[in-house]
Enzyme design. Structure first.
Site, PDB file in Angstrom:
ATOM      1  CB  VAL A  84      -1.271   0.199   1.151  1.00 52.65           C
ATOM      2  CG1 VAL A  84      -1.871   1.676   1.328  1.00 52.65           C
ATOM      3  CG2 VAL A  84      -1.870  -0.995   0.938  1.00 52.65           C
ATOM      4  CB  ALA A 129       5.139   2.652   1.347  1.00 51.89           C
ATOM      5  CE  LYS A 130       5.315  -1.695   8.063  1.00 50.05           C
ATOM      6  NZ  LYS A 130       6.110  -0.762   9.221  1.00 50.05           N
ATOM      7  N   GLY A 131       4.507  -2.958   2.983  1.00 51.09           N
ATOM      8  CA  GLY A 131       3.872  -3.909   2.909  1.00 51.09           C
ATOM      9  C   GLY A 131       3.993  -5.315   3.612  1.00 51.09           C
ATOM     10  CG  ASP A 170       7.648  -3.902  10.075  1.00 53.41           C
ATOM     11  OD1 ASP A 170       7.443  -3.033  10.812  1.00 53.41           O
ATOM     12  OD2 ASP A 170       6.045  -5.228  10.126  1.00 53.41           O
TER      13      ASP A 170
END
Ligand code: NAD
Length: 442
Positions: A84, A129-131, A170
């Site tokens: 995202v 952002a992050k995934g 992460d």
């Protein structure tokens, strides 16, 4: 696969709702709604229009992909991967990759938005952002983990790049995963190590990246406790989680003379009212699979969730999962200071209750920003083909975290708001200003 975004982003936490109704909802509140609630509290103070809020809250792009690998036994296994991209008003988007069975679109969306506010509050030239992939990495062999990472890159490499979106580690991912990711991305786009951060130090990683989040949490905990007029030696600390963030935080605070009396991981709560020997715990964890504390005998061992309700704690540091402090357990917390090392550990209802009780909460977007700050230093070094010493990394990290803390503290005093609301106000103002200058909002 690009998913269209649309009316389902109609904001759900309107402030004209009576609190009771809002908190009725909070019981089933999703991660993105919780972030949105904190955003709205600050946006109300800033008198932001409804249309500006929509622009700032809605992610720019959401991607969901199928990730299929061949398992060691020859079977196929299929997982769901997400990326995202929330906002790029202030620069390329930046955010971690999480491998965890509970990864889902709502959580990734919330974490992507948090990254936008986090990079803004510490004033890095990035967006958010992050995934992640919905997988338990512990169930995969090293070969399968590598195959999974490469298959994920095959699906999303087009939207990733040093000037567009830069991933990082992460939960459940580490420097090895970053190394594989970079190698696979470069097969499509050519040499460019600044495409991802958190890489192995000998493969264009930055010295001090691994300890950075914990060091930042430690630095600001020391500062906050001092600012509140308390002494380190008299401030008992409990830390939930003993992974990357938890171990470095524990080490930093023990070295700064804080009695760390409780530490939990997925295997239990390890407790000594006189203070644990953190270095001994660390040595033990290195002998256990995946760094767990199983089998540690030099203290009392309590159930996993006992940590949050330990009595006689001054500083509580959730450093594991999101959503762990809720209306159901908030009143069992004895700490007067909570430092959010994890992302989103406190839900809105619990946050409000803590405010009422006069508990000082240092919010995630500030407290755990040390990791993305040193990721930024890694990206800068990669782009300049130049390496900084560990001393320089630490010095610049400490300065960045201290400056951000001072800004947030001062605004909280001036506006008589919580540190969380002040941090969001600063972040929102920076993102709004950048969007205004770019002509995206009026
Ligand atoms: P990690 O995977 O290295 O460690 C997670 C730890 O939490 C492990 O010790 C695990 O045993 C423990 N844990 C899992 N379930 C638990 C439970 N129910 N009770 C107690 N402990 C439990 O993850 P990490 O990188 O240390 O990240 C921890 C948190 O910090 C996450 O919320 C992450 O998003 C956030 N964070 C990490 C970084 C970073 O640089 N790693 C940066 C910013 C924020």
């Amino acid at each position: 696969m690009i998913l269209a975004v649309g009316s389902r982003y109609k904001r759900v936490c309107q402030h004209n709702l009576p609190y009771a109704a809002l908190f009725q909802e909070a019981k089933s509140m999703k991660a993105f709604e919780a972030t949105q609630y904190f955003f709205d509290t600050a946006a109300d103070r800033l008198k932001l229009s409804e249309s500006t809020r929509e622009v700032l809250l809605m992610p720019k792009r959401e991607v969901q992909v199928q990730v299929t690998i061949e398992r060691d036994n020859g079977d196929l296994a299929t997982f769901v991967g997400f990326r995202v991209q929330h906002d790029n008003s202030r620069g390329p988007m930046k955010g971690g990759l999480r491998y965890h069975p509970e990864v889902n679109l709502d959580e990734v969306r919330s974490l992507a938005s948090l990254m936008t506010w986090k990079t803004a509050v510490v004033d890095l030239p990035y967006g958010g952002a992050k995934g992640g992939i919905g997988v338990d990495p512990a169930t995969l062999s090293v070969r399968e983990l590598q195959a999974l990472t490469r298959a994920f890159v095959d699906q999303i490499h087009d939207i990733i790049g040093p000037d567009t979106d830069i991933p990082a580690p992460d939960m459940g991912t580490d420097h090895r995963v970053m190394g594989w990711f970079r190698n696979q991305w470069e097969k499509y786009h050519g040499f460019n190590p600044s495409v991802i951060t958190g890489k192995p130090v000998e493969e264009y990683g930055a010295k001090g990246r691994e300890e950075a989040t914990g060091r930042g949490v430690g630095t600001l905990t020391v500062k906050l406790v001092k600012r509140l007029g308390r002494k380190a030696e008299e401030s008992k600390v409990a830390i939930q989680g003993f992974g990357n963030v938890g171990t470095h935080t524990a080490k930093y605070l023990a070295d700064a003379q804080f009695p760390v009396v409780g530490i939990s991981d997925a295997t239990g709560t390890y407790y000594d009212p006189e203070g644990l020997d953190v270095h001994d715990l660390l040595r033990h964890s290195l002998t256990q699979p995946r760094g767990a504390l199983t089998g540690y005998k030099n203290c009392e061992v309590l159930p996993v969730d006992a940590l949050l309700s330990l009595e006689d704690i001054d500083v509580l540091i959730p450093a594991a999962l999101g959503g762990v402090i809720t209306s159901a357990n908030v009143d069992s917390i004895s700490a007067k200071v909570i430092v959010e090392a994890a992302n989103g550990p406190i839900l809105p209802l619990a946050d409000k209750r803590l405010n009422e009780r006069g508990v000082t909460v240092l919010p995630d977007i500030l407290a755990n920003a040390g990791g993305v700050t040193v990721s930024y230093f890694e990206w800068v070094q990669n782009r300049q083909h130049y390496r900084w010493s560990l001393d320089r990394v630490r010095q610049e990290l400490d300065r960045t975290m201290n400056d951000a803390f001072e800004g947030v503290w001062q605004l909280a005093q001036e506006e008589q708001v919580s540190l969380r609301t002040a941090a969001f106000m600063i972040a929102i103002n920076r993102v709004r200003r950048a969007a205004e200058l770019a002509g995206s909002v009026i």
